[in-house]
Design a protein around this motif. Structure first.
Motif, mmCIF file in Angstrom:
data_model
loop_
_atom_site.group_PDB
_atom_site.id
_atom_site.type_symbol
_atom_site.label_atom_id
_atom_site.label_comp_id
_atom_site.label_asym_id
_atom_site.label_seq_id
_atom_site.Cartn_x
_atom_site.Cartn_y
_atom_site.Cartn_z
ATOM 1 N N SER A 1 0.822 -1.211 0.000
ATOM 2 C CA SER A 1 0.000 0.000 0.000
ATOM 3 C C SER A 1 0.857 1.263 0.000
ATOM 4 O O SER A 1 0.576 2.216 -0.738
ATOM 5 C CB SER A 1 -0.927 0.005 1.216
ATOM 6 N N ILE A 25 2.315 6.826 8.955
ATOM 7 C CA ILE A 25 1.337 5.789 9.271
ATOM 8 C C ILE A 25 1.888 4.902 10.387
ATOM 9 O O ILE A 25 3.065 4.519 10.367
ATOM 10 C CB ILE A 25 1.027 4.919 8.035
ATOM 11 N N LEU A 54 -5.869 4.504 2.130
ATOM 12 C CA LEU A 54 -4.525 5.027 2.346
ATOM 13 C C LEU A 54 -4.213 6.164 1.364
ATOM 14 O O LEU A 54 -3.351 7.002 1.626
ATOM 15 C CB LEU A 54 -3.488 3.910 2.210
#
Length: 385
Positions: A187, A233, A287
């Motif tokens: 991702s 993140i 995301l």
């Protein structure tokens, strides 16, 4: 919770980039039952051809995972195929499952008593008051009356010892740490390509049953001439509960006087361990909204900074929020340190937001306390103080 194995990620300039092949090897495609991993590869394979993963430190992160991935196995059994053997001297349950004799570890004993018989509180009372015989009698009887109750039992091998580390429902899918890392790297690689961003692994740890990793974007956001925001993140996962694999928005704010603090914002991606692969693929699309979270954070910080210094009402709001923390969120010692900061320093001085949050953030004595404080920081910022 103390784990048998816990290793920390070391960030340095020499950290490298994992190859596509190294990332793919996180999936257990050669296991006896590779179906779920094969479905993930089919749907989520965003590092193409001979390209390397764009996340700096991804190679070392995979190496760290491989160094921790000790022998594990899972059995799904009804109670009729399990023999209850009593409790060890440390009050952990002992079970014989399909020929494997194992002792509970972490919170397995509580999970077993609660999930199957709703006996956690009763069990704790008996074990702490020398009433093991009473508890044994109840468990033995319920093992018979509830013989069709079926769960997945998660094992961990440490040397010659076999432990029961977790108990999950039969609908639980084993999205373990290898899957969590695989999904995050794919991702973030795709996000990096789409946004021309540079991502690196900043810090974190991996244990035999969970992980907590911080990924940070190199490109910083300048709010004004002396305030910088860094975004990223936080990846977390737990292999032994029915919780979720999550990716949370994090940000750090610093000034030219070397003051800084970190906050944990909204959950960007949450993957429950019962989700199917198509649902996971859909969730990971969130995301791409990382830049939106960053823009909203900059707006909140700019609004607060325009007031330059925090007034007494704002200070009371901040410290009252922390003083109401529960015992499992902040220890008594940490609360006392925060109260002392309020009494001895803040009342007589005026601090900027970054200065004050930096001081408070340094008072957390454990990783869990620091994470709790970082969540509170975000709540205060987004609520506008």
């Amino acid at each position: 919770m103390e784990f048998l194995i816990k290793k920390y990620f070391l960030n340095n300039e020499e950290n490298g980039y994992a190859s596509n092949g190294e990332v793919r090897k996180l999936l257990r495609l050669e296991d006896e039952d590779p179906e779920e991993d094969a479905l993930i590869l089919e749907s989520i394979d965003w590092i193409h051809g001979n390209n390397s993963c764009n996340v700096k430190g991804s190679k070392e992160l995979i190496d760290l995972y491989n160094s921790v991935d000790n022998e594990k196995m899972d059995l799904t059994l009804p109670l009729s195929e399990i023999e209850f053997s009593g409790f060890f001297h440390d009050n952990e349950i002992i079970l014989n499952l399909d020929g494997y004799k194992a002792k509970g570890i972490y919170k397995f004993t509580d999970s077993f008593l609660d999930s199957l018989f709703s006996l956690k509180k009763f069990g704790r009372f008996c074990l702490s008051h020398g009433e093991k015989d009473m508890l044994n009698d109840n468990v033995n009887k319920l093992m018979i009356t509830q013989k069709d109750e079926t769960r997945q039992y998660r094992f961990l091998m440490e040397g010659e010892n076999l432990f029961l580390r977790g108990l999950t429902t039969t609908t639980y899918k084993n999205y373990d740490n290898n899957i969590a890392i695989y999904l995050a790297l794919n991702s973030l690689h795709r996000y990096s390509e789409s946004n021309k961003a540079h991502i690196f692994v900043e810090s974190g740890y991996i244990t035999d049953s969970c992980l907590d990793i911080m990924f940070v974007q190199e490109e910083k956001i300048l709010i004004d001439r002396d305030t910088i925001v860094e975004v990223g993140i936080r990846l977390s996962n737990n292999e032994i509960t029915d919780g979720s694999l999550s990716m949370e928005f994090i940000y750090s704010i610093s000034d030219t006087k070397q003051n800084q603090f970190r906050a944990i914002g909204d959950t960007v991606v949450s993957i429950v361990h019962t989700y199917t692969v198509p649902t996971i693929q859909s969730k990971l699309e969130n995301l791409n909204q990382l830049s939106k979270y960053a823009e909203e954070t900059v707006q909140h910080i700019s609004s607060i900074k325009n007031r330059k210094k925090l007034d007494r009402d704002q200070l009371s709001l901040i410290f009252n929020r922390l003083s109401r923390a529960k015992r499992n969120e902040l220890s008594k010692n940490s609360k006392e340190s925060i109260d002392a900061l309020y009494r001895e320093e803040v009342i007589g001085n005026t601090y900027s937001l970054i200065e004050l949050f930096g001081k408070i953030g340094s008072l957390g004595t454990t990783i869990d306390e620091k994470l709790f404080i970082q969540v509170v920081f975000n709540e205060l910022i987004t609520e506008g103080l």
